[in-house]
Motif scaffolding. Structure first.
Motif, PDB file in Angstrom:
ATOM      1  N   HIS A 158      -4.867  14.694   0.709  1.00  0.00           N
ATOM      2  CA  HIS A 158      -5.535  13.474   0.430  1.00  0.00           C
ATOM      3  C   HIS A 158      -6.400  13.198   1.277  1.00  0.00           C
ATOM      4  O   HIS A 158      -7.549  12.054   1.385  1.00  0.00           O
TER       5      HIS A 158
ATOM      6  N   GLU B 257     -11.456  11.339   1.657  1.00  0.00           N
ATOM      7  CA  GLU B 257     -11.822   9.751   1.818  1.00  0.00           C
ATOM      8  C   GLU B 257     -12.982  10.286   2.294  1.00  0.00           C
ATOM      9  O   GLU B 257     -13.835   9.017   2.180  1.00  0.00           O
TER      10      GLU B 257
ATOM     11  N   ARG C 244      -2.384   7.779  -2.840  1.00  0.00           N
ATOM     12  CA  ARG C 244      -3.296   8.493  -2.781  1.00  0.00           C
ATOM     13  C   ARG C 244      -4.189   8.258  -1.238  1.00  0.00           C
ATOM     14  O   ARG C 244      -5.201   8.801  -0.522  1.00  0.00           O
ATOM     15  N   ASP C 245      -3.896   7.302  -0.339  1.00  0.00           N
ATOM     16  CA  ASP C 245      -4.078   7.488   0.736  1.00  0.00           C
ATOM     17  C   ASP C 245      -3.910   8.460   1.829  1.00  0.00           C
ATOM     18  O   ASP C 245      -3.482   9.294   1.797  1.00  0.00           O
ATOM     19  N   GLY C 246      -5.353   8.851   2.264  1.00  0.00           N
ATOM     20  CA  GLY C 246      -5.493  10.014   3.007  1.00  0.00           C
ATOM     21  C   GLY C 246      -5.813   9.494   4.570  1.00  0.00           C
ATOM     22  O   GLY C 246      -5.297  10.636   5.486  1.00  0.00           O
TER      23      GLY C 246
ATOM     24  N   CYS D 223      -6.819   3.700  -5.450  1.00  0.00           N
ATOM     25  CA  CYS D 223      -7.528   4.492  -4.217  1.00  0.00           C
ATOM     26  C   CYS D 223      -7.359   4.675  -2.894  1.00  0.00           C
ATOM     27  O   CYS D 223      -5.968   5.255  -2.817  1.00  0.00           O
ATOM     28  N   GLY D 224      -7.977   5.506  -2.689  1.00  0.00           N
ATOM     29  CA  GLY D 224      -8.361   6.450  -1.236  1.00  0.00           C
ATOM     30  C   GLY D 224      -8.491   5.407  -0.009  1.00  0.00           C
ATOM     31  O   GLY D 224      -8.619   3.953  -0.610  1.00  0.00           O
ATOM     32  N   HIS D 225      -7.076   5.281   0.952  1.00  0.00           N
ATOM     33  CA  HIS D 225      -8.066   4.290   2.139  1.00  0.00           C
ATOM     34  C   HIS D 225      -9.126   3.686   2.925  1.00  0.00           C
ATOM     35  O   HIS D 225      -8.973   2.531   2.450  1.00  0.00           O
TER      36      HIS D 225
END
Length: 248
Positions: free
Chosen positions: A33, A37, A202-204, A226-228
């Motif tokens: 993850h 990003e 999904r936050d990396g 979404c990611g961070h």
């Protein structure tokens, strides 16, 4: 030389902070993850990006956007543009890059919120990305009468403050520990205003548990995909913020 000695002491102190041990059982998001990003890093710098079809708000608000750690309000410009398309009045936090909390910059943000409240004659909605959300929550704790709502986006307000992948970088840049910020007493305490946490599995960068929070630490939690980095400008994050502005 006193100046050289002071610099050496500062370097030693920050090196000690960076070298702190990771608490047992505490960790940030997985490497896959974190690597995910990277695809977002240059996207907001493109001159043109497709816009969303944004309906006009039935109740336009005054909104302040607060950037994440080590980022500038320019990273939030796509979000800001779409909020303005909906009829909202959007303001940035007035400090440029977010290089961490201090009594001085916290006072600047607080005063800017109070000035907006007086100027427009209505409560302000605070939308904070990552560390910007921590600022937003703390301002709302101190001046709830000036705040209509707080929306955090991937903000690490819950659990262990080292449950992320950037705490060592934070220590290096700010010179203080994430466990002892200079202006925050209890990050997890909910502000006495409606508080919504946007989070993603999904936050990396930040542990999803930290940005989702527990019941009582926020009023609601909304899961995104979404990611961070995507909290700042992805379509789903923009749509989620627009929905929260209609739900006040």
């Amino acid at each position: 030389m006193p100046v050289a000695s002071e610099w050496l002491d500062t370097i030693k102190a920050r090196a000690a902070l960076v070298a702190e041990a990771q608490p047992s059982g505490i960790h940030g998001p997985p490497l896959k993850h974190l690597l995910g990003e990277l695809q977002f890093l240059t996207r907001p710098l493109k001159r043109k990006e497709p816009g969303l079809a944004v309906p006009r708000s039935t109740s336009p608000r005054v909104v302040m956007l607060l950037p994440g750690f080590a980022t500038h309000p320019v990273r939030l410009r796509r979000l800001a543009r779409h909020l303005e398309m909906a009829g909202h009045t959007v303001k940035n936090w007035g400090l440029g890059f977010n290089m961490g909390p201090s009594p001085e910059n916290f006072d600047v943000v607080t005063q800017r919120v109070l000035d907006l409240h007086r100027r427009y004659g209505e409560q302000v909605v605070l939308v904070g990305w990552s560390l910007g959300g921590i600022f937003a929550r703390e301002v709302a704790k101190r001046h709830p009468d000036a705040i209509a709502k707080v929306v955090t986006m991937g903000s690490p307000f819950s659990g262990n403050p080292k449950a992320n992948n950037v705490w060592r970088i934070y220590h290096l840049i700010t010179g203080h520990s994430v466990e002892a910020p200079p202006v925050v007493a209890d990050i997890a305490t909910k502000p006495p205003v409606p508080t919504v946490a946007l989070w993603s599995a999904r936050d990396g960068i930040v542990s999803p548990r930290s940005s989702c929070g527990r019941p009582g630490e926020r009023d609601r939690a909304v899961a995104l995909r979404c990611g961070h980095m995507g909290f700042a400008y992805s379509d789903e994050a923009i749509e989620a913020v627009l929905a929260e502005l209609e739900n006040i």
